[in-house]
Design a protein around this motif. Structure first.
Motif, PDB file in Angstrom:
ATOM      1  N   GLY A 261       0.987  -1.269   0.004  1.00 38.99           N
ATOM      2  CA  GLY A 261       0.109  -0.038  -0.080  1.00 38.99           C
ATOM      3  C   GLY A 261       0.894   1.316  -0.031  1.00 38.99           C
ATOM      4  O   GLY A 261       2.103   1.128   0.046  1.00 38.99           O
ATOM      5  N   PRO A 262       0.336   2.525   0.018  1.00 38.87           N
ATOM      6  CA  PRO A 262       1.262   3.612   0.177  1.00 38.87           C
ATOM      7  C   PRO A 262       2.132   3.567   1.356  1.00 38.87           C
ATOM      8  O   PRO A 262       3.274   4.034   0.894  1.00 38.87           O
ATOM      9  N   ASN A 263       1.921   3.133   2.502  1.00 39.01           N
ATOM     10  CA  ASN A 263       2.782   3.223   3.315  1.00 39.01           C
ATOM     11  C   ASN A 263       3.138   1.731   3.995  1.00 39.01           C
ATOM     12  O   ASN A 263       3.483   1.523   5.172  1.00 39.01           O
ATOM     13  N   SER A 264       2.712   0.782   3.253  1.00 41.39           N
ATOM     14  CA  SER A 264       2.964  -0.695   3.676  1.00 41.39           C
ATOM     15  C   SER A 264       3.769  -1.697   2.473  1.00 41.39           C
ATOM     16  O   SER A 264       3.565  -1.172   1.388  1.00 41.39           O
ATOM     17  N   PHE A 265       4.338  -2.664   3.152  1.00 40.86           N
ATOM     18  CA  PHE A 265       5.052  -3.493   2.265  1.00 40.86           C
ATOM     19  C   PHE A 265       4.645  -4.955   2.750  1.00 40.86           C
ATOM     20  O   PHE A 265       4.513  -5.325   4.145  1.00 40.86           O
ATOM     21  N   ASP A 266       4.854  -6.063   1.810  1.00 37.23           N
ATOM     22  CA  ASP A 266       5.005  -7.503   2.241  1.00 37.23           C
ATOM     23  C   ASP A 266       6.384  -7.932   2.369  1.00 37.23           C
ATOM     24  O   ASP A 266       7.168  -7.316   1.560  1.00 37.23           O
ATOM     25  N   PHE A 267       6.780  -8.530   3.375  1.00 35.42           N
ATOM     26  CA  PHE A 267       7.969  -9.498   3.501  1.00 35.42           C
ATOM     27  C   PHE A 267       7.805 -10.550   3.284  1.00 35.42           C
ATOM     28  O   PHE A 267       7.166 -11.283   4.368  1.00 35.42           O
TER      29      PHE A 267
ATOM     30  N   GLN B  76       5.589 -14.238  17.473  1.00 38.43           N
ATOM     31  CA  GLN B  76       6.926 -13.097  17.653  1.00 38.43           C
ATOM     32  C   GLN B  76       6.195 -11.723  17.521  1.00 38.43           C
ATOM     33  O   GLN B  76       5.350 -11.688  16.747  1.00 38.43           O
ATOM     34  N   LYS B  77       6.478 -10.837  18.426  1.00 33.59           N
ATOM     35  CA  LYS B  77       6.196  -9.547  18.383  1.00 33.59           C
ATOM     36  C   LYS B  77       7.109  -8.912  17.490  1.00 33.59           C
ATOM     37  O   LYS B  77       8.526  -8.867  17.618  1.00 33.59           O
ATOM     38  N   ILE B  78       6.688  -8.547  16.147  1.00 34.96           N
ATOM     39  CA  ILE B  78       7.751  -8.099  15.235  1.00 34.96           C
ATOM     40  C   ILE B  78       7.514  -6.487  14.819  1.00 34.96           C
ATOM     41  O   ILE B  78       6.321  -6.144  14.761  1.00 34.96           O
ATOM     42  N   THR B  79       8.640  -5.810  14.686  1.00 33.33           N
ATOM     43  CA  THR B  79       8.619  -4.452  14.254  1.00 33.33           C
ATOM     44  C   THR B  79       9.857  -4.294  13.261  1.00 33.33           C
ATOM     45  O   THR B  79      10.856  -4.540  13.519  1.00 33.33           O
TER      46      THR B  79
ATOM     47  N   GLY C 214       8.116 -16.874  13.824  1.00 34.05           N
ATOM     48  CA  GLY C 214       9.230 -16.890  13.720  1.00 34.05           C
ATOM     49  C   GLY C 214       9.630 -18.256  13.148  1.00 34.05           C
ATOM     50  O   GLY C 214       8.940 -19.049  12.776  1.00 34.05           O
ATOM     51  N   LEU C 215      10.906 -18.236  12.748  1.00 32.90           N
ATOM     52  CA  LEU C 215      11.581 -19.536  12.026  1.00 32.90           C
ATOM     53  C   LEU C 215      11.325 -20.777  12.876  1.00 32.90           C
ATOM     54  O   LEU C 215      11.379 -21.969  12.376  1.00 32.90           O
ATOM     55  N   ASP C 216      11.400 -20.410  14.042  1.00 29.43           N
ATOM     56  CA  ASP C 216      11.082 -21.897  14.919  1.00 29.43           C
ATOM     57  C   ASP C 216       9.555 -21.934  15.026  1.00 29.43           C
ATOM     58  O   ASP C 216       9.291 -22.793  15.993  1.00 29.43           O
TER      59      ASP C 216
ATOM     60  N   LEU D 170      12.059 -16.635   2.420  1.00 26.72           N
ATOM     61  CA  LEU D 170      11.700 -17.786   2.094  1.00 26.72           C
ATOM     62  C   LEU D 170      13.190 -18.589   2.060  1.00 26.72           C
ATOM     63  O   LEU D 170      14.127 -18.117   1.672  1.00 26.72           O
ATOM     64  N   THR D 171      13.121 -19.788   2.671  1.00 32.67           N
ATOM     65  CA  THR D 171      14.165 -20.498   2.843  1.00 32.67           C
ATOM     66  C   THR D 171      13.808 -22.095   2.539  1.00 32.67           C
ATOM     67  O   THR D 171      12.832 -22.589   2.269  1.00 32.67           O
ATOM     68  N   THR D 172      14.928 -22.999   2.369  1.00 40.50           N
ATOM     69  CA  THR D 172      14.757 -24.275   1.823  1.00 40.50           C
ATOM     70  C   THR D 172      14.163 -25.111   3.110  1.00 40.50           C
ATOM     71  O   THR D 172      13.532 -26.124   2.910  1.00 40.50           O
ATOM     72  N   LYS D 173      13.972 -24.562   4.277  1.00 38.58           N
ATOM     73  CA  LYS D 173      13.539 -25.048   5.402  1.00 38.58           C
ATOM     74  C   LYS D 173      11.891 -24.726   5.863  1.00 38.58           C
ATOM     75  O   LYS D 173      10.988 -25.392   6.237  1.00 38.58           O
ATOM     76  N   LYS D 174      11.816 -23.306   5.796  1.00 36.34           N
ATOM     77  CA  LYS D 174      10.517 -22.759   6.242  1.00 36.34           C
ATOM     78  C   LYS D 174      10.261 -21.480   5.693  1.00 36.34           C
ATOM     79  O   LYS D 174      11.363 -20.605   5.398  1.00 36.34           O
ATOM     80  N   ASP D 175       9.199 -21.067   4.998  1.00 34.32           N
ATOM     81  CA  ASP D 175       8.876 -19.745   4.474  1.00 34.32           C
ATOM     82  C   ASP D 175       8.051 -18.976   5.483  1.00 34.32           C
ATOM     83  O   ASP D 175       7.160 -19.477   6.143  1.00 34.32           O
ATOM     84  N   LEU D 176       8.585 -17.993   5.630  1.00 34.82           N
ATOM     85  CA  LEU D 176       7.594 -16.732   6.549  1.00 34.82           C
ATOM     86  C   LEU D 176       7.189 -15.755   5.534  1.00 34.82           C
ATOM     87  O   LEU D 176       7.812 -15.217   4.781  1.00 34.82           O
ATOM     88  N   HIS D 177       5.706 -15.311   5.859  1.00 33.05           N
ATOM     89  CA  HIS D 177       5.166 -14.240   4.960  1.00 33.05           C
ATOM     90  C   HIS D 177       4.713 -13.166   5.954  1.00 33.05           C
ATOM     91  O   HIS D 177       3.548 -13.415   6.703  1.00 33.05           O
ATOM     92  N   TYR D 178       5.009 -11.856   5.941  1.00 32.48           N
ATOM     93  CA  TYR D 178       4.448 -10.837   6.465  1.00 32.48           C
ATOM     94  C   TYR D 178       3.910  -9.937   5.721  1.00 32.48           C
ATOM     95  O   TYR D 178       4.268  -9.503   4.806  1.00 32.48           O
TER      96      TYR D 178
END
Length: 160
Positions: A68-74, A104-107, A98-100, A77-85
């Motif tokens: 969005g205008p002030n947001s992004f997706d992160f 997690q509280k993420i900023t 988290g990878l485990d 991607l790993t061969t073990k586990k993918d995380l999508h924020y």
């Protein structure tokens, strides 16, 4: 005179808001190329030999996409586990995985030209401990700096 102050205030607010968006250069896909001191960093976080091998050998891609205008997706991607924020706003905490697989509280935040990613586990017994990584762009390379117990590691991701 009142009108002048209103305009000045508006200009200040607009420039303040635009400073809280991810710089254009971060958008895209970056694949892990090489690391410096990564095994020593993992050892400093308390990971045993076998887990360090798995983590060190995993392929990693970091993908930043404008949402969005002030947001992004992160996407991490790993061969073990993918995380999508999704719909990440700089400076705004959210709950993510988290990878485990712990919550997690993420900023994410921008400070001094670097992008920071901070993780704080919601469960004190989570394997993944509180941590903060920094990223900076160096040409077509995204450089990640990680620190644990005085050990500093760098990981270099090439733009794809």
């Amino acid at each position: 005179v009142m009108h002048f102050h209103t305009v000045l205030g508006l200009v200040f607010c607009v420039s303040f808001v635009s400073a809280d968006t991810l710089p254009e250069g971060y958008f895209g896909k970056f694949a892990l190329d090489h690391s410096d001191n990564f095994d020593e960093y993992l050892k400093a976080t308390g990971l045993g030999w076998f887990k360090r091998r798995l983590v060190s050998l995993a392929g990693v891609e970091k993908v930043f996409t404008k949402a969005g205008p002030n947001s992004f997706d992160f996407d991490n991607l790993t061969t073990k586990k993918d995380l999508h924020y999704k719909n990440v706003v700089l400076g705004k905490e959210f709950i993510g995985e988290g990878l485990d697989s712990s919550k997690q509280k993420i900023t994410f935040s921008m400070r001094g030209g670097h992008l920071y990613e901070k993780h704080v586990p919601t469960d004190p017994n989570a394997e993944q401990k509180e941590d903060e990584y920094s990223f900076k762009l160096d040409g077509d390379t995204l450089v990640q700096t990680l620190q644990a117990n005085g050990v500093v590691a760098k990981r270099y991701y090439k733009r794809q």
